[in-house]
Design an enzyme around this catalytic site. Sequence first.
Site, PDB file in Angstrom:
ATOM      1  N   THR A   1       0.851  -1.189   0.000  1.00  5.86           N
ATOM      2  CA  THR A   1       0.000   0.000   0.000  1.00  5.86           C
ATOM      3  C   THR A   1       0.887   1.240   0.000  1.00  5.86           C
ATOM      4  O   THR A   1       1.923   1.266   0.657  1.00  5.86           O
ATOM      5  CB  THR A   1      -0.898   0.003   1.252  1.00  5.86           C
ATOM      6  N   GLY A   2       0.477   2.265  -0.732  1.00  6.08           N
ATOM      7  CA  GLY A   2       1.219   3.519  -0.719  1.00  6.08           C
ATOM      8  C   GLY A   2       1.543   4.014  -2.113  1.00  6.08           C
ATOM      9  O   GLY A   2       1.298   3.343  -3.121  1.00  6.08           O
TER      10      GLY A   2
ATOM     11  N   ASP B   1       6.353  -3.873  -1.055  1.00  7.97           N
ATOM     12  CA  ASP B   1       5.646  -2.873  -0.255  1.00  7.97           C
ATOM     13  C   ASP B   1       6.547  -1.666  -0.047  1.00  7.97           C
ATOM     14  O   ASP B   1       7.774  -1.742  -0.239  1.00  7.97           O
ATOM     15  CB  ASP B   1       5.234  -3.474   1.091  1.00  7.97           C
TER      16      ASP B   1
ATOM     17  N   ASP C   1       7.737   4.183   5.197  1.00  6.51           N
ATOM     18  CA  ASP C   1       7.762   5.610   5.518  1.00  6.51           C
ATOM     19  C   ASP C   1       9.148   6.058   5.974  1.00  6.51           C
ATOM     20  O   ASP C   1       9.489   7.233   5.875  1.00  6.51           O
ATOM     21  CB  ASP C   1       6.731   5.910   6.605  1.00  6.51           C
TER      22      ASP C   1
ATOM     23  N   GLY D   1       2.132   4.916   7.672  1.00  9.72           N
ATOM     24  CA  GLY D   1       1.681   6.257   7.318  1.00  9.72           C
ATOM     25  C   GLY D   1       0.369   6.247   6.563  1.00  9.72           C
ATOM     26  O   GLY D   1      -0.415   7.194   6.639  1.00  9.72           O
TER      27      GLY D   1
ATOM     28  N   GLU E   1      -0.324  -5.080   6.515  1.00  8.72           N
ATOM     29  CA  GLU E   1       1.001  -5.142   5.910  1.00  8.72           C
ATOM     30  C   GLU E   1       1.922  -6.072   6.696  1.00  8.72           C
ATOM     31  O   GLU E   1       2.692  -6.841   6.112  1.00  8.72           O
ATOM     32  CB  GLU E   1       1.607  -3.742   5.834  1.00  8.72           C
TER      33      GLU E   1
ATOM     34  N   LYS F   1      13.705   8.799   2.403  1.00 10.24           N
ATOM     35  CA  LYS F   1      13.165   8.095   3.569  1.00 10.24           C
ATOM     36  C   LYS F   1      14.236   7.313   4.343  1.00 10.24           C
ATOM     37  O   LYS F   1      13.922   6.639   5.320  1.00 10.24           O
ATOM     38  CB  LYS F   1      12.040   7.168   3.135  1.00 10.24           C
TER      39      LYS F   1
END
Length: 222
Positions: free
Chosen positions: A25-26, A81, A84, A96, A103, A121
């Site tokens: 996700t992201g 994946d 952050d 985040g 996850e 990051k």
Amino acid sequence: MNVKQIIGEKAAEYIRSGMILGLGTGSTAFWAIRKIGQMVRDDGLDIVGVPTSEGTKELALDEGIPLIPYDGLTHIDLTIDGADEFALDKNLIKGGGGALLREKIVASLSDYYIVIADHAKLSPVLGKFPLPVEVIPFAWQVTSRHIERLGCQPHIRGGGKTPFITDNGNYILDCDFGKITEPNRLSQELNRIPGVVENGLFLNMTDIIITSTDEGGIRIIE
């Protein structure tokens, strides 16, 4: 092509037909999923996906990626994946986007775990990004006070009147601990607190990190 797209598409090179894939996700995982969808449609890539959030599930279905349910799932061949924050020891802070619990479940089932994140990051020591902690809504203020005793000031995401709700129906407390010099100890202490569901420290789970360089190239941390 932006840096996140370059990193995401590089991760897709590790995929082979027949795999069960964890889909992250992201904003960087988005590009990996888009590339996987293209490979399914145009190249005949034969895979099934396991999404880490409802948003990822919708994106994967839109891209034509077949999905399988969690029921009966015993392992995942490869997960891609984002993160952050990450350190050179490949430990991470995630959450985040609010999907840290799913996850971490997916990561725990993965034979190989690839993290994709741009070089901004990278931190010498984790803690620049406030640590997300997923808590149950019941008596969350009590849980927050317990967390505060560990050395931070928790803030409920979205505010007390309109809190952010995770896909699991829980709240997120964003916790600024400063530099996290003992992440294993902190993770254990957090997860012992009644009301804490999971925290965003992903420790000793990552196989490689695909990141960027200052010049916009690709760096792989193994």
